[in-house]
Design a protein around this motif. Structure first.
Motif, PDB file in Angstrom:
ATOM      1  N   ASN A   1     -32.746  -3.921  41.325  1.00  0.00           N
ATOM      2  CA  ASN A   1     -32.654  -2.529  41.274  1.00  0.00           C
ATOM      3  C   ASN A   1     -32.556  -2.220  39.818  1.00  0.00           C
ATOM      4  OD1 ASN A   1     -31.485  -0.065  41.625  1.00  0.00           O
ATOM      5  ND2 ASN A   1     -29.368  -0.730  41.430  1.00  0.00           N
ATOM      6  N   HIS A   2     -33.782  -1.480  39.598  1.00  0.00           N
ATOM      7  CA  HIS A   2     -33.964  -0.726  38.055  1.00  0.00           C
ATOM      8  C   HIS A   2     -33.563   0.422  38.114  1.00  0.00           C
ATOM      9  CE1 HIS A   2     -36.122  -4.469  36.926  1.00  0.00           C
ATOM     10  NE2 HIS A   2     -36.856  -4.572  37.966  1.00  0.00           N
ATOM     11  N   GLY A   3     -32.952   0.865  36.998  1.00  0.00           N
ATOM     12  CA  GLY A   3     -32.354   2.265  36.767  1.00  0.00           C
ATOM     13  C   GLY A   3     -33.427   3.098  35.947  1.00  0.00           C
ATOM     14  N   ASN A   4     -33.080   3.999  35.579  1.00  0.00           N
ATOM     15  CA  ASN A   4     -34.094   4.956  34.704  1.00  0.00           C
ATOM     16  C   ASN A   4     -33.749   5.132  33.331  1.00  0.00           C
ATOM     17  OD1 ASN A   4     -35.870   5.736  37.229  1.00  0.00           O
ATOM     18  ND2 ASN A   4     -33.838   6.565  37.838  1.00  0.00           N
ATOM     19  N   HIS A   5     -33.040   3.979  32.956  1.00  0.00           N
ATOM     20  CA  HIS A   5     -32.647   4.185  31.318  1.00  0.00           C
ATOM     21  C   HIS A   5     -34.071   4.376  30.413  1.00  0.00           C
ATOM     22  CE1 HIS A   5     -28.915   2.877  32.716  1.00  0.00           C
ATOM     23  NE2 HIS A   5     -28.417   3.778  32.189  1.00  0.00           N
ATOM     24  N   ILE A   6     -34.182   4.906  29.390  1.00  0.00           N
ATOM     25  CA  ILE A   6     -35.219   4.983  28.606  1.00  0.00           C
ATOM     26  C   ILE A   6     -34.692   5.104  26.897  1.00  0.00           C
ATOM     27  CG2 ILE A   6     -36.914   6.419  27.565  1.00  0.00           C
ATOM     28  CD1 ILE A   6     -37.547   7.693  30.422  1.00  0.00           C
TER      29      ILE A   6
ATOM     30  N   SER B   1     -37.613  -0.362  13.648  1.00  0.00           N
ATOM     31  CA  SER B   1     -38.023   0.828  14.716  1.00  0.00           C
ATOM     32  C   SER B   1     -39.321   0.608  15.568  1.00  0.00           C
ATOM     33  CB  SER B   1     -38.139   1.889  13.845  1.00  0.00           C
ATOM     34  OG  SER B   1     -39.264   1.829  13.043  1.00  0.00           O
ATOM     35  N   SER B   2     -39.749  -0.742  15.626  1.00  0.00           N
ATOM     36  CA  SER B   2     -40.844  -0.918  16.335  1.00  0.00           C
ATOM     37  C   SER B   2     -40.698  -1.465  17.699  1.00  0.00           C
ATOM     38  CB  SER B   2     -41.897  -2.000  15.623  1.00  0.00           C
ATOM     39  OG  SER B   2     -42.160  -1.707  14.225  1.00  0.00           O
ATOM     40  N   TRP B   3     -40.018  -0.505  18.197  1.00  0.00           N
ATOM     41  CA  TRP B   3     -39.655  -0.834  19.793  1.00  0.00           C
ATOM     42  C   TRP B   3     -39.344   0.503  20.618  1.00  0.00           C
ATOM     43  CZ3 TRP B   3     -34.991   0.761  22.003  1.00  0.00           C
ATOM     44  CH2 TRP B   3     -34.027   1.073  21.156  1.00  0.00           C
ATOM     45  N   VAL B   4     -39.581   0.341  21.930  1.00  0.00           N
ATOM     46  CA  VAL B   4     -39.557   1.428  22.850  1.00  0.00           C
ATOM     47  C   VAL B   4     -39.111   0.859  24.278  1.00  0.00           C
ATOM     48  CG1 VAL B   4     -40.331   3.170  24.362  1.00  0.00           C
ATOM     49  CG2 VAL B   4     -40.417   3.206  21.954  1.00  0.00           C
ATOM     50  N   PHE B   5     -38.161   1.056  24.962  1.00  0.00           N
ATOM     51  CA  PHE B   5     -37.719   0.428  26.278  1.00  0.00           C
ATOM     52  C   PHE B   5     -37.556   1.391  27.243  1.00  0.00           C
ATOM     53  CE2 PHE B   5     -34.704  -1.033  29.530  1.00  0.00           C
ATOM     54  CZ  PHE B   5     -35.509  -2.389  29.704  1.00  0.00           C
ATOM     55  N   TYR B   6     -38.314   1.094  28.631  1.00  0.00           N
ATOM     56  CA  TYR B   6     -38.442   2.160  29.675  1.00  0.00           C
ATOM     57  C   TYR B   6     -38.001   1.178  30.765  1.00  0.00           C
ATOM     58  CZ  TYR B   6     -40.708   5.990  27.720  1.00  0.00           C
ATOM     59  OH  TYR B   6     -41.145   7.254  26.990  1.00  0.00           O
ATOM     60  N   GLU B   7     -36.559   1.495  31.344  1.00  0.00           N
ATOM     61  CA  GLU B   7     -36.280   0.357  32.334  1.00  0.00           C
ATOM     62  C   GLU B   7     -36.997   0.289  33.836  1.00  0.00           C
ATOM     63  OE1 GLU B   7     -32.132   1.359  33.696  1.00  0.00           O
ATOM     64  OE2 GLU B   7     -32.036  -0.487  34.459  1.00  0.00           O
ATOM     65  N   ASN B   8     -37.543   1.491  34.140  1.00  0.00           N
ATOM     66  CA  ASN B   8     -38.385   1.585  35.230  1.00  0.00           C
ATOM     67  C   ASN B   8     -39.752   1.915  35.103  1.00  0.00           C
ATOM     68  OD1 ASN B   8     -38.024   1.449  37.976  1.00  0.00           O
ATOM     69  ND2 ASN B   8     -37.400   3.461  38.376  1.00  0.00           N
ATOM     70  N   ALA B   9     -40.222   1.813  33.914  1.00  0.00           N
ATOM     71  CA  ALA B   9     -41.637   2.044  33.734  1.00  0.00           C
ATOM     72  C   ALA B   9     -41.825   0.916  32.608  1.00  0.00           C
ATOM     73  CB  ALA B   9     -42.074   3.335  33.150  1.00  0.00           C
ATOM     74  N   PRO B  10     -42.018  -0.360  32.982  1.00  0.00           N
ATOM     75  CA  PRO B  10     -42.114  -1.492  32.049  1.00  0.00           C
ATOM     76  C   PRO B  10     -43.380  -1.158  31.206  1.00  0.00           C
ATOM     77  CG  PRO B  10     -42.388  -2.286  34.208  1.00  0.00           C
ATOM     78  CD  PRO B  10     -42.034  -0.973  34.222  1.00  0.00           C
ATOM     79  N   ALA B  11     -44.614  -0.592  31.681  1.00  0.00           N
ATOM     80  CA  ALA B  11     -45.763  -0.637  30.945  1.00  0.00           C
ATOM     81  C   ALA B  11     -45.525   0.271  29.864  1.00  0.00           C
ATOM     82  CB  ALA B  11     -46.752   0.075  31.983  1.00  0.00           C
ATOM     83  N   ASN B  12     -44.717   0.992  29.669  1.00  0.00           N
ATOM     84  CA  ASN B  12     -44.438   1.888  28.525  1.00  0.00           C
ATOM     85  C   ASN B  12     -43.382   1.136  27.413  1.00  0.00           C
ATOM     86  OD1 ASN B  12     -45.715   3.911  29.581  1.00  0.00           O
ATOM     87  ND2 ASN B  12     -43.825   4.943  30.538  1.00  0.00           N
ATOM     88  N   THR B  13     -42.902  -0.165  27.862  1.00  0.00           N
ATOM     89  CA  THR B  13     -42.008  -0.852  27.036  1.00  0.00           C
ATOM     90  C   THR B  13     -42.860  -1.714  26.158  1.00  0.00           C
ATOM     91  OG1 THR B  13     -40.393  -0.966  28.662  1.00  0.00           O
ATOM     92  CG2 THR B  13     -40.265  -2.651  26.926  1.00  0.00           C
ATOM     93  N   HIS B  14     -42.627  -1.629  24.831  1.00  0.00           N
ATOM     94  CA  HIS B  14     -43.180  -2.455  23.843  1.00  0.00           C
ATOM     95  C   HIS B  14     -42.082  -2.691  22.636  1.00  0.00           C
ATOM     96  CE1 HIS B  14     -43.985   0.616  20.802  1.00  0.00           C
ATOM     97  NE2 HIS B  14     -44.112   1.462  21.745  1.00  0.00           N
TER      98      HIS B  14
END
Lengths: 263, 174
Positions: A43-48, A113-126
């Protein structure tokens, strides 16, 4: 007449016992057990979460370096129980040749600051991160500032400076993040760069597991703020980087526990 | 936790020893009733019932003493015993070792029916109270089953002893 009375008593007692057995065998008070789950519940939420440094802006998440840690472990002599340690200095910044130098500061040399996290869109996470090799802390100063330094091919830390030179850093940079099909986690593929005892840094592509600890308001805080966490676990072979010392195993396990807040 | 739990446990102990006797009693009487009128075995079978019951009472006394070990002071006994009247009633079964009392075998039945009453009460509540917890009856029936086995074993033991004693006596007389 006497026999008849006894027969009656016997019948009554047998009926009584039979009813007792039947009554005790009913399962009406026992709840029907729920069906066992047939698969992993994902169950992945939608946190960004995006990084930032503006205090008080709750949309910006700040890396809490003081309350985070990067630990390593390896089998002692390659066969024993784990020998463990942590790095005192690390950060979440992308290292390019231009920034790989020595900084005269006791704080973070680069913005985390070299990071971004998308809980429900992992392709956007880096994310990117680094550790300073000479800040390893095993709790034994004689080792940390002695044989460890020569074994890892680096130089002793100088007080009041942050050494991000090529010989003293190991760093990662993600190339892909995807859902873990077997758990509520993520599979991360990343480039791991380290010189070790080689003549120049080399880069290997590794895979690790990323776990997201969802954001939650910290109870009792005023003004209220939230915390979230990211955990990354991976392994690499230190022999690939020229580490030949046999008192440590070839497989090094790294665990990154990163905490962030939006205060 | 109040003392009601310990009182309930002592009631269960008493049920475990004595509640199975009425069924054994009526079974033995039924079997004896099927035997010929002038059968010596029939007489012995029935007459041994109160002694088996007295043996159960003796085992209960032993269990009581074991539970109180090592402190047998009056103060300890008062603190330990929660169901004093019921326990005294149970210990009265020891009187069936006295031949004059054991001659009236129906007294042993009447004595044991007191303990069967508690089982009957739980069954009655289970039958007529929709919200009753069947775990109590289930537990009662386990205790009742064990009591049946214990009483059967006690009767078999007394019967065996009786035969051994009789055969030894007849051998001595010969």
């Amino acid at each position: 007449m006497k026999l008849l009375n006894n027969k009656m008593l016997l019948i009554v007692l047998i009926l009584f016992s039979s009813y007792g057995i039947i009554a005790s065998c009913t399962h009406k008070n026992e709840p029907v057990p729920a069906h066992a789950p047939t698969g992993v519940i994902i169950n992945h939420g939608n946190h960004i979460h995006h990084p930032g440094t503006t205090a008080g802006d709750s949309t910006q998440w700040k890396f809490d370096q003081i309350h985070s840690n990067v630990t390593w472990s390896t089998a002692f002599n390659g066969v024993g129980a784990p020998l463990t340690g942590r790095f005192n200095q690390f950060g979440l910044a992308t290292l390019t040749p231009a920034v790989m130098t020595t900084y005269a500061t006791t704080g973070q040399p680069l913005r985390d600051s070299s990071w971004v996290f998308y809980e429900n869109a992992p392709a956007n996470t880096h994310f990117s991160g680094y550790v300073q090799i000479n800040t390893s802390n095993t709790g034994a100063p004689g080792r940390d500032q002695g044989c460890y330094i020569t074994t890892m091919g680096t130089a002793k830390a100088v007080a009041g400076t942050q050494d991000l030179s090529a010989t003293n850093v190991a760093f990662i940079k993600t190339t892909s993040v995807a859902f873990d099909p077997a758990a509520n986690d993520y599979i991360v593929t990343f480039n791991f760069t380290w010189q070790g005892k080689l003549g120049a840094p080399i880069t290997e592509s590794l895979t690790g597991k990323l776990t997201y600890v969802p954001e939650q308001v910290v109870a009792g805080t005023s003004p209220a703020y939230s915390e979230m966490g990211l955990e990354l676990a991976f392994q690499f072979n230190c022999r690939d980087f020229g580490i030949t010392a046999t008192d440590i195993g070839s497989t090094i396990t790294v665990q990154v526990n990163a905490n962030f807040s939006n205060k | 936790m109040d003392n009601s739990f310990f009182a309930y446990m002592q009631q269960l102990e008493l049920m475990a020893f004595f509640s199975g006797y009425p069924l054994i009693y009526s079974l033995v009487l039924y079997i004896a009733g099927t035997l010929p009128e002038k059968n010596n075995f029939k007489t012995r079978l029935v007459s041994l019932l109160p002694y088996a019951y007295a043996l159960i009472g003796t085992l209960y006394l032993g269990d009581l003493l074991r539970n109180m070990y090592p402190d047998y002071s009056i103060k300890s006994i008062i603190v330990t015993i929660q169901q004093q009247w019921l326990i005294i009633w149970g210990l009265l079964s020891l009187l069936f070792w006295i031949p004059a009392i054991s001659k009236r075998i129906v007294l042993s039945l009447i004595h044991s029916l007191v303990f069967l009453f508690f089982l009957g009460k739980d069954l009655f509540l289970q039958l007529f109270t929709p919200s009753a917890n069947s775990d109590i009856v289930r537990n009662d029936m386990k205790i009742y089953g064990n009591s049946l086995l214990l009483n059967l074993a006690a009767f078999a033991f007394i019967l065996l002893m009786s035969f051994l004693f009789t055969s030894r006596k007849s051998r001595q007389m010969a």
